[in-house]
Design a protein around this motif. Structure first.
Motif, PDB file in Angstrom:
ATOM      1  N   LEU A   1      65.581 -53.997  10.039  1.00 41.98           N
ATOM      2  CA  LEU A   1      64.606 -54.826   9.347  1.00 41.98           C
ATOM      3  C   LEU A   1      65.281 -55.936   8.560  1.00 41.98           C
ATOM      4  N   LYS A   2      66.347 -55.559   7.825  1.00 37.48           N
ATOM      5  CA  LYS A   2      67.157 -56.490   7.052  1.00 37.48           C
ATOM      6  C   LYS A   2      68.613 -56.050   7.194  1.00 37.48           C
ATOM      7  N   GLU A   3      69.482 -56.734   6.455  1.00 35.85           N
ATOM      8  CA  GLU A   3      70.900 -56.387   6.529  1.00 35.85           C
ATOM      9  C   GLU A   3      71.157 -54.954   6.068  1.00 35.85           C
ATOM     10  N   ASN A   4      70.411 -54.495   5.059  1.00 40.69           N
ATOM     11  CA  ASN A   4      70.643 -53.160   4.493  1.00 40.69           C
ATOM     12  C   ASN A   4      69.520 -52.180   4.792  1.00 40.69           C
ATOM     13  N   ASP A   5      68.584 -52.547   5.650  1.00 40.70           N
ATOM     14  CA  ASP A   5      67.442 -51.676   5.925  1.00 40.70           C
ATOM     15  C   ASP A   5      67.244 -51.529   7.425  1.00 40.70           C
TER      16      ASP A   5
ATOM     17  N   GLU B   1      62.412 -42.523  10.702  1.00 40.45           N
ATOM     18  CA  GLU B   1      63.355 -42.559   9.575  1.00 40.45           C
ATOM     19  C   GLU B   1      63.484 -43.974   9.036  1.00 40.45           C
ATOM     20  N   TYR B   2      63.474 -44.084   7.705  1.00 43.65           N
ATOM     21  CA  TYR B   2      63.752 -45.351   7.031  1.00 43.65           C
ATOM     22  C   TYR B   2      65.005 -45.175   6.190  1.00 43.65           C
ATOM     23  N   LEU B   3      65.973 -46.089   6.346  1.00 45.46           N
ATOM     24  CA  LEU B   3      67.252 -45.992   5.647  1.00 45.46           C
ATOM     25  C   LEU B   3      67.558 -47.299   4.936  1.00 45.46           C
ATOM     26  N   HIS B   4      67.907 -47.193   3.649  1.00 46.24           N
ATOM     27  CA  HIS B   4      68.378 -48.339   2.864  1.00 46.24           C
ATOM     28  C   HIS B   4      69.784 -48.045   2.362  1.00 46.24           C
ATOM     29  N   THR B   5      70.702 -48.956   2.620  1.00 46.10           N
ATOM     30  CA  THR B   5      72.082 -48.798   2.175  1.00 46.10           C
ATOM     31  C   THR B   5      72.469 -50.001   1.327  1.00 46.10           C
ATOM     32  N   GLY B   6      72.591 -49.812   0.007  1.00 47.67           N
ATOM     33  CA  GLY B   6      72.989 -50.875  -0.902  1.00 47.67           C
ATOM     34  C   GLY B   6      74.412 -50.691  -1.379  1.00 47.67           C
ATOM     35  N   ASP B   7      74.836 -51.570  -2.263  1.00 52.44           N
ATOM     36  CA  ASP B   7      76.202 -51.487  -2.784  1.00 52.44           C
ATOM     37  C   ASP B   7      76.401 -50.255  -3.661  1.00 52.44           C
TER      38      ASP B   7
END
Length: 282
Positions: A66-70, A106-112
């Motif tokens: 969806l985005k760079e981190n999602d 599954e939805y995954l968000h990976t931030g700093d």
């Protein structure tokens, strides 16, 4: 020995949407016949059954960024399950379990500094046929036609960096197994919670502490009476683990757990568990 599982995955990587095609085979190398009163109750050991019949499981996984981190992922599989003999008292007693169709999103968000994941899982099983046995006379008394209830599971995982070397971890899981059709049965609800800390001592060495809590509203299984405890149970545990990575391709993990389980209508259990993993990539 448990069953042997082999799988292959074909990966079609794309910048936005990737598709993975999988195929797995379960080979019946484990012990499938179990004693009616010899099955370990749920939550006490890693395995309840050590083997089943042949299984062939095609699957597909679609990953959409969806985005760079999602990213959003959908997984689908269909397990074709062959029959096998299941009773130690009556060696010829046979079960033909139903096939399983599984779906997961599954939805995954990976931030700093933080990462979280939400998963919703559902599976449905087709009709099954099982020989009914009398363990006292060691005879087959008829056949039971039934269909296992659907399984639903909602999972949430959360990790957050609270310092350069420390990471806070939390998870919660809500699971529901619907009542089986064709036999007297009840739905089973399960809840899991965990909270812990992971510390990176060096580039090669990390350790973690986790507290776990599990509650199960009932354990009634009409096909395997040894699992019944007269009601549900609660399980609390504290787990300590250490991970050593001597090189990029080698990884060693050791975990030690102390648990206390209290059963409704029973005395409960307490004990220790240990696990050791060694992993090497080629």
């Amino acid at each position: 020995m448990t069953d042997t599982q082999m799988s292959v995955t074909i990966r079609n990587e794309k910048p936005v949407t990737s598709v993975y095609y999988g195929f797995a085979v379960n080979m019946p190398t484990g012990e499938s016949r179990f004693a009616r009163y010899g099955v370990v109750p749920e939550g006490l050991a890693r395995f309840t059954d050590f083997g089943a019949g042949w299984q062939f499981i095609p699957s597909i996984e679609v990953v959409h960024r969806l985005k760079e981190n999602d990213r959003l992922t959908g997984r689908f599989s269909y397990a074709v399950r062959r029959g096998y003999d299941y009773s130690q008292e009556v060696p010829s007693a046979h079960v033909s379990p139903g096939n399983i169709f599984s779906q997961e999103i599954e939805y995954l968000h990976t931030g700093d500094k933080k990462m979280y994941m939400v998963q919703l899982y559902h599976s449905s099983t087709s009709s099954a046929v099982q020989d009914a046995v009398d363990v006292d006379s060691r005879m087959i008394t008829g056949r039971t036609n039934y269909r296992d209830g659907d399984d639903w599971e909602l999972r949430f995982f959360y990790n957050r960096a609270i310092s350069k070397k420390d990471e806070l971890r939390f998870y919660t899981i809500y699971s529901l197994t619907e009542a089986a059709h064709g036999i007297a049965s009840q739905e089973v609800g399960r809840q899991y919670y965990g909270l812990g800390l992971r510390h990176r001592a060096s580039a090669q060495l990390t350790w973690q502490l986790m507290a776990h809590y599990q509650t199960v509203d009932r354990t009634y299984d009409p096909l395997r009476t040894a699992l019944n405890t007269g009601g549900g149970f609660k399980r609390r545990s504290l787990l300590a683990g250490i991970e050593w990575k001597p090189s990029e391709r080698k990884n060693v993990t050791f975990q030690l757990e102390r648990y206390v389980r209290s059963d409704d209508g029973g005395a409960g259990y307490n004990g220790w568990g240990a696990a050791l993993w060694y992993q090497q990539s080629v």
